[in-house]
Enzyme design. Structure first.
Site, short mmCIF file in Angstrom:
data_model
loop_
_atom_site.label_atom_id
_atom_site.label_comp_id
_atom_site.label_asym_id
_atom_site.label_seq_id
_atom_site.Cartn_x
_atom_site.Cartn_y
_atom_site.Cartn_z
N SER A 1 0.86 -1.17 0.00
CA SER A 1 0.00 0.00 0.00
C SER A 1 0.89 1.22 0.00
CB SER A 1 -0.85 0.01 1.27
OG SER A 1 -1.37 1.30 1.52
N TYR B 1 -1.32 -1.45 10.67
CA TYR B 1 -1.52 -1.70 9.24
C TYR B 1 -0.40 -1.09 8.40
CZ TYR B 1 -3.48 -1.68 4.56
OH TYR B 1 -3.65 -1.86 3.20
#
Length: 266
Positions: free
Chosen positions: A140, A153
Site C-alpha cells: 500500500s 496496518y
C-alpha cells in the site's frame, strides 16, 4: 512471457483487488482462489467458469498459524504448479492502537506479514527450481508512511515493501521476479473492514477504481515497486505524501525502482 495457459494463485480473492485480478487473469488460465468466504468464492468460480481453464477455490483463513503450509499442500494435491502468485490478502484497523484487541493485532500481523512471507517462500522455492515465476505482493502507499491510527496496518505494509525488495534481489538470478504493488486509496471493502469512519482522507486523497489499479499492475508486472496514485487538482501533493519517509524514497529513486502513475481526478 504471455499470461495464457498459466496457473495463478490469488489470496484475498473474494472481493476488491483480489476478485478484480481473478477476473482480469481468468482467460485461458487455471485459477486458484483463496479467501475465507466460501460463498463468495463459489459465486466468482461460477462466473469465471467459462473464461478460465479451471477455477479451484480454497476457503481458508490466512490469519491463522500454519495456513500457508495448508495451501501449499492442497495445491500439490491438485497436481498444480503455481506460475504467478498474487499475495493480496490483507486486513487493516483504523483507530487508536490502545483500543485494539491484542488477538486482532496478532492476526493482522500474521495475515499481512507472516502468511505472505511463508507463501512467498513455499511457492518461490518451487519457482526457483523451475527457473521461472512471478510473485506480486500487494502492499500500500501506506508502506511509505508513518500513520497514527493505522499504526499496525501501515507498519505491516512497510514490511511487505522491504521484504519484497529483498526477496526480489535474492531470486533475480534464479529466474523468479518479485514485484510489490503499492496502491493509494482504492474503492474496496477495505475501508469498511478497517472501521474507517474518516471520509476526509478519501475526499482529500481521492479514490481509485479497483479495475484501474489492477490494469496498471498487470501492465507493469515485473517492475520492483509499482505505485498507483490518484492525482489531485492541486500541485505538490505527490511530494507531500512521499516526503513522510524520505529514506525509502531516496533509496528507491536512486535505484530507479519507483514508477509513479498519476490518474486524472475525474
Amino acid at each position: 512471457g504471455s499470461m495464457q495457459g498459466r496457473t495463478i494463485l490469488i489470496t484475498g480473492a473474494s472481493g476488491g483487488l483480489g476478485e478484480e485480478f481473478a477476473r482480469r487473469l481468468a482467460d485461458d488460465n487455471t485459477l486458484i482462489l483463496v479467501a475465507r468466504r466460501e460463498d463468495r468464492l463459489k459465486k466468482i468460480q461460477k462466473s469465471l467458469a467459462r473464461k478460465a481453464r479451471r477455477v479451484h477455490i480454497l476457503s481458508l483463513d490466512l490469519s491463522q498459524p500454519g495456513s500457508a503450509e495448508k495451501i501449499f499442500k492442497q495445491v500439490r494435491k491438485l497436481g498444480l504448479q503455481v506460475d504467478f502468485l498474487i499475495n493480496n490478502a490483507g486486513y487493516g484497523y483504523y483507530g487508536q492502537f490502545q483500543k485494539q484487541d491484542s488477538r486482532e493485532i496478532e492476526e493482522q500481523i500474521r495475515l499481512n506479514c507472516a502468511s505472505l512471507a511463508s507463501l512467498s517462500g513455499l511457492f518461490g522455492q518451487s519457482m526457483a527450481q523451475r527457473k521461472s515465476g512471478l510473485i506480486l505482493n500487494v502492499a500500500s502507499i501506506q508502506g511509505f508512511l508513518v500513520l497514527p491510527f493505522y499504526s499496525v496496518y501501515a507498519a505491516t505494509k512497510a514490511f511487505v515493501v522491504n521484504f519484497s525488495l529483498a526477496l526480489r534481489a535474492e531470486l533475480k538470478s534464479q529466474g523468479v521476479v518479485v514485484s510489490c504493488l503499492c496502491p493509494g486509496y482504492t474503492s474496496t471493502e477495505f475501508a469498511q473492514v478497517a472501521h474507517a469512519r474518516d471520509k476526509r482522507a478519501r475526499s482529500v486523497l481521492g479514490e481509485m477504481k479497483t479495475e484501474d489499479v489492477v490494469r496498471y499492475a498487470l501492465e507493469r508486472a515485473g517492475a520492483s515497486i509499482l505505485i498507483s496514485w490518484i492525482s489531485q487538482p492541486f500541485d505538490g501533493f505527490q511530494l507531500q505524501v512521499f516526503s513522510a519517509n524520505p529514506l525509502c524514497l531516496d533509496r528507491a529513486m536512486a535505484s530507479q525502482t519507483i514508477l509513479i502513475r498519476i490518474f486524472p481526478p475525474f
